[in-house]
Each structure stands twice: as structure tokens, then as C-alpha cells.
Design an enzyme around this catalytic site. Structure first.
Site, PDB file in Angstrom:
ATOM      1  N   ASP A  44      13.610 -34.401 -30.447  1.00 38.75           N
ATOM      2  CA  ASP A  44      13.507 -34.145 -32.098  1.00 38.75           C
ATOM      3  C   ASP A  44      14.193 -35.327 -32.735  1.00 38.75           C
ATOM      4  OD1 ASP A  44      12.727 -31.775 -34.186  1.00 38.75           O
ATOM      5  OD2 ASP A  44      14.799 -32.831 -34.619  1.00 38.75           O
ATOM      6  N   TYR A  49      17.345 -40.341 -39.207  1.00 38.34           N
ATOM      7  CA  TYR A  49      18.435 -40.290 -38.081  1.00 38.34           C
ATOM      8  C   TYR A  49      18.300 -41.713 -37.580  1.00 38.34           C
ATOM      9  CZ  TYR A  49      17.282 -34.998 -37.540  1.00 38.34           C
ATOM     10  OH  TYR A  49      17.120 -34.005 -37.614  1.00 38.34           O
TER      11      TYR A  49
HETATM   12  N1  LIG Z   1      15.459 -30.426 -39.987  1.00 41.00           N
HETATM   13  C1  LIG Z   1      16.736 -30.310 -40.165  1.00 41.00           C
HETATM   14  O1  LIG Z   1      17.092 -30.478 -41.501  1.00 41.00           O
HETATM   15  C2  LIG Z   1      17.789 -30.695 -39.105  1.00 41.00           C
HETATM   16  C3  LIG Z   1      19.003 -30.423 -39.624  1.00 41.00           C
HETATM   17  C4  LIG Z   1      20.320 -30.900 -38.593  1.00 41.00           C
HETATM   18  C5  LIG Z   1      19.766 -30.833 -37.276  1.00 41.00           C
HETATM   19  N2  LIG Z   1      18.565 -30.886 -36.920  1.00 41.00           N
HETATM   20  C6  LIG Z   1      18.248 -31.161 -35.565  1.00 41.00           C
HETATM   21  O2  LIG Z   1      18.807 -30.204 -34.709  1.00 41.00           O
HETATM   22  C7  LIG Z   1      19.353 -30.843 -33.595  1.00 41.00           C
HETATM   23  C8  LIG Z   1      20.500 -29.638 -33.231  1.00 41.00           C
HETATM   24  O3  LIG Z   1      21.537 -29.787 -34.258  1.00 41.00           O
HETATM   25  P1  LIG Z   1      22.867 -30.457 -34.499  1.00 41.00           P
HETATM   26  O4  LIG Z   1      22.895 -31.618 -33.699  1.00 41.00           O
HETATM   27  O5  LIG Z   1      23.286 -30.485 -36.027  1.00 41.00           O
HETATM   28  O6  LIG Z   1      23.852 -29.435 -34.008  1.00 41.00           O
HETATM   29  P2  LIG Z   1      24.104 -28.787 -32.586  1.00 41.00           P
HETATM   30  O7  LIG Z   1      23.189 -28.908 -31.800  1.00 41.00           O
HETATM   31  O8  LIG Z   1      24.324 -27.248 -32.935  1.00 41.00           O
HETATM   32  O9  LIG Z   1      25.611 -29.049 -32.077  1.00 41.00           O
HETATM   33  C9  LIG Z   1      25.826 -30.262 -31.651  1.00 41.00           C
HETATM   34  C10 LIG Z   1      27.313 -30.741 -31.595  1.00 41.00           C
HETATM   35  O10 LIG Z   1      27.862 -29.634 -30.399  1.00 41.00           O
HETATM   36  C11 LIG Z   1      28.302 -30.299 -29.228  1.00 41.00           C
HETATM   37  N3  LIG Z   1      28.069 -29.611 -28.149  1.00 41.00           N
HETATM   38  C12 LIG Z   1      26.553 -29.693 -27.572  1.00 41.00           C
HETATM   39  N4  LIG Z   1      26.494 -28.910 -26.601  1.00 41.00           N
HETATM   40  C13 LIG Z   1      28.025 -28.585 -26.325  1.00 41.00           C
HETATM   41  C14 LIG Z   1      28.295 -27.653 -25.517  1.00 41.00           C
HETATM   42  N5  LIG Z   1      27.578 -27.260 -24.344  1.00 41.00           N
HETATM   43  N6  LIG Z   1      29.665 -27.496 -25.443  1.00 41.00           N
HETATM   44  C15 LIG Z   1      30.524 -27.556 -26.560  1.00 41.00           C
HETATM   45  N7  LIG Z   1      30.055 -28.566 -27.542  1.00 41.00           N
HETATM   46  C16 LIG Z   1      28.730 -28.879 -27.388  1.00 41.00           C
HETATM   47  C17 LIG Z   1      27.857 -31.796 -29.507  1.00 41.00           C
HETATM   48  O11 LIG Z   1      29.119 -32.659 -29.054  1.00 41.00           O
HETATM   49  P3  LIG Z   1      28.692 -33.857 -28.210  1.00 41.00           P
HETATM   50  O12 LIG Z   1      27.455 -34.383 -28.901  1.00 41.00           O
HETATM   51  O13 LIG Z   1      29.892 -34.770 -28.509  1.00 41.00           O
HETATM   52  O14 LIG Z   1      28.579 -33.412 -26.805  1.00 41.00           O
HETATM   53  C18 LIG Z   1      27.555 -31.872 -30.880  1.00 41.00           C
HETATM   54  O15 LIG Z   1      28.928 -32.266 -31.619  1.00 41.00           O
HETATM   55  C19 LIG Z   1      19.903 -32.178 -34.292  1.00 41.00           C
HETATM   56  O16 LIG Z   1      20.085 -33.249 -33.413  1.00 41.00           O
HETATM   57  C20 LIG Z   1      18.354 -32.231 -35.126  1.00 41.00           C
HETATM   58  O17 LIG Z   1      17.314 -32.813 -34.206  1.00 41.00           O
HETATM   59  C21 LIG Z   1      17.593 -30.627 -37.998  1.00 41.00           C
END
Ligand SMILES: NC(=O)c1ccc[n+]([C@@H]2O[C@H](COP(=O)([O-])OP(=O)(O)OC[C@H]3O[C@@H](n4cnc5c(N)ncnc54)[C@H](OP(=O)(O)O)[C@@H]3O)[C@@H](O)[C@H]2O)c1
Length: 278
Positions: A44, A49
Site C-alpha cells: 500500500d 508517500y
Molecule cells: N489512507 C490514509 O489516509 C492513510 C493514512 C496513514 C497510513 N496509511 C497506510 O497505513 C499503513 C500503516 O499505518 P501507519 O504506518 O500509519 O502505522 P502503523 O502500521 O499502525 O504503525 C507503524 C509504526 O509501528 C511500528 N511497528 C510496526 N510493527 C511493530 C511491532 N510488531 N512492534 C512494535 N512496533 C511496531 C513501526 O516501527 P518501525 O517501522 O520502526 O519498525 C512504525 O513506527 C501506512 O504505511 C500506509 O500505507 C494510510
């Protein structure tokens, strides 16, 4: 639990994908390869990004056949409008180095700008031309979806929304499901942080030898939400997909539902306007 789901237009999509927001371009190849080796096939990204080119290069270098991958990108706010959507889509496809996209989403409705209908009509035309396998939206509230459904032809396959234990949007999920729209949870782990050591999640996880992150991801999956956790840490990338070998009880599911604080991490989609974010 099946690893894939059939969307409302018959297209098959992995329930658990990989989000690449904040994955730097110079990290992408190794992150992508770790994700592929761990079993992820859905990725995704978004114009916003600024890593479409990097993921495109990683896809090209990969030995996984294109048809086994499921690639999502998103139409950025500043590109809303019919002609600019067509143009932005073609530019994204070129950066990704692909000749078709699996899923194209409107990133934010920007309702105050009132352009999402014509934006979506352009996406419908790209879909009908066979350039996209499925189209959908992100961050649409019920009122935005009602307008979209009444003024356009194709029901979105997905609404990708903020969803984690502190921000439970079960009413919006029920509405979407009643229209055949699949929910995807973004920031499913609430970006790491305090939930990763939350007492209740630790206790539930101990029973299954799973971490709080795995418990949360499993909670999303058992609640019929697609989920796209992001990580650049190899051990976490692997950890986050090892969630198909245990099952939370109804009581545990309810305990996590009860953690809701109605706490958004980001802005209310009704307030986001074109040009707000650069
Ligand atoms: N449509 C939209 O408006 C929108 C908005 C926001 C996000 N998104 C999508 O959703 C995806 C995921 O959301 P997000 O990136 O905001 O947040 P998330 O997936 O909830 O969290 C990512 C964070 O959590 C940490 N993490 C991941 N796995 C972990 C684990 N097993 N234990 C401890 N910490 C962990 C990562 O650290 P490290 O990377 O340092 O390991 C990173 O800092 C995004 O990448 C994007 O593709 C879409």
C-alpha cells in the site's frame, strides 16, 4: 482464516498487506524483499508517500510474478478533478513501472472542495478502460459515501480508514459492509507506541505466545478488516504476518473493542482540504 478476500467486484485481495508510508526510498528494496520473504504480497503506497518510484524498482527487481502482487496507490488531494486524476494516475503508474494497478483510492474526500465526485468518475473511466482492477476511497465518512453512491456508478471496493483499539469506527464499518464496501484499517497499530506495551494486550498475547502487535492485527482480521501494518524493522515485518496460527476468543475480541477512546491520531476527514498538506 482465508488469507485472501473477494472484493465486491470479484477481485481477490490479501487480507493482510504491507503499508509503506514513511519507508524511505533508499530503504525500500531491502524492506520490500524482507516483506516478500515473510509472505506479504499486497503493498500500500500513495503519491503522497513519495516512494512510488522506489517500490516500482523493487517490484521490477523481484522474482515474484506481477500477477501474484497486489499494488495499491492513492490519488493525492491536490490532484482531485477529472483531468488531473487521469494525469496523476498515469504518472503514478509510470513511477511504479506497471501497466495496470490493482487498486486506486481517493486519499481524502476533501468535502469542502467538492471535487470527489468528478475525481471518482475519472477513476471509473480508468477502471472501465482496464487500467485498474478495482477502485475505492480512503477516509470517507458515511455522509461522503452517501453522496458518492448516489452520484456515481461503481460501488467502491474499499474504504481505508483510521482504525485501531483507541479509535474504533464500528458504525462506519457496519454502514460500509451494508453497501458491500470492505474496510481497511490504516495505522492499525496506532503507529506503535503505547499500545505495544498495553497491559491488556500483553496479557491476551501471553496466552498465545504472541506480541501486542500480533494481537491487534489478529483483532482487525477477525473483525473482517483488511490491515496494512508498516515496519522497516525485519523482525517486526516477520512478526506482523505471523497471525494466522491463533484465534482470539469472543471475550478477548470484546475486551479489545472496549479499549475504544474515540481517539483519532489524525484530523477529521471532513476538515481536510485540498492544499492543506504538502
Ligand atoms: N489512507 C490514509 O489516509 C492513510 C493514512 C496513514 C497510513 N496509511 C497506510 O497505513 C499503513 C500503516 O499505518 P501507519 O504506518 O500509519 O502505522 P502503523 O502500521 O499502525 O504503525 C507503524 C509504526 O509501528 C511500528 N511497528 C510496526 N510493527 C511493530 C511491532 N510488531 N512492534 C512494535 N512496533 C511496531 C513501526 O516501527 P518501525 O517501522 O520502526 O519498525 C512504525 O513506527 C501506512 O504505511 C500506509 O500505507 C494510510
Amino acid at each position: 482464516m482465508e488469507r485472501n478476500i473477494k472484493l465486491n467486484n470479484g477481485v481477490v485481495m490479501p487480507r493482510l498487506g504491507f503499508g509503506v508510508y514513511k519507508v524511505d526510498s533508499d530503504q525500500m528494496l531491502s524492506v520490500f524483499n524482507t516483506a516478500i520473504a515473510s509472505g506479504y504480497r499486497a503493498f500500500d503506497t500513495a503519491y503522497f508517500y513519495f516512494n512510488e518510484t522506489a517500490i516500482g524498482e523493487a517490484i521490477k527487481a523481484s522474482s515474484v510474478p506481477r500477477e501474484e502482487l497486489f499494488i495499491t496507490t492513492k490519488l493525492w488531494n491536490d490532484h482531485q478533478g477529472y483531468d488531473s486524476t487521469i494525469e496523476a494516475f498515469n504518472a503514478s503508474l509510470e513511477r511504479l513501472g506497471l501497466d495496470y494497478l490493482d487498486l486506486y483510492l481517493i486519499h481524502w474526500p476533501c468535502p469542502k472542495d467538492d471535487l470527489f465526485i468528478e475525481t471518482y468518475r475519472a477513476m471509473e473511466d480508468l477502471y472501465k478502460a482496464g487500467k485498474i482492477k478495482a477502485i475505492g476511497v480512503c477516509n470517507f465518512k458515511q455522509e461522503h459515501l452517501e453522496k458518492l453512491l448516489s452520484e456515481t456508478e461503481i460501488v467502491p471496493v474499499v474504504n481505508q480508514i483510521e482504525y485501531h483499539p483507541y479509535f474504533n469506527q464500528s458504525e462506519l464499518q457496519s454502514y460500509c459492509e451494508s453497501k458491500g464496501i470492505q474496510i481497511t484499517a490504516w495505522s492499525p497499530l496506532m503507529r506503535g507506541g503505547e499500545l505495544m506495551t498495553h497491559e491488556k494486550l500483553v496479557a491476551i498475547g501471553e496466552k498465545y505466545h504472541k506480541t501486542p502487535a500480533q494481537v491487534i492485527i489478529r483483532w482487525h482480521l477477525q473483525s473482517n478488516r483488511l490491515v496494512i501494518p508498516k515496519s522497516v524493522t525485519p523482525s517486526r515485518i516477520e512478526e506482523n504476518i505471523k497471525v494466522f496460527d491463533f484465534e482470539l476468543s469472543e471475550d478477548e475480541m470484546q475486551q479489545i473493542n472496549n479499549m475504544n477512546l474515540n481517539q483519532r491520531q489524525f484530523r477529521d476527514p471532513s476538515e481536510v482540504k485540498i492544499g492543506d498538506m504538502k
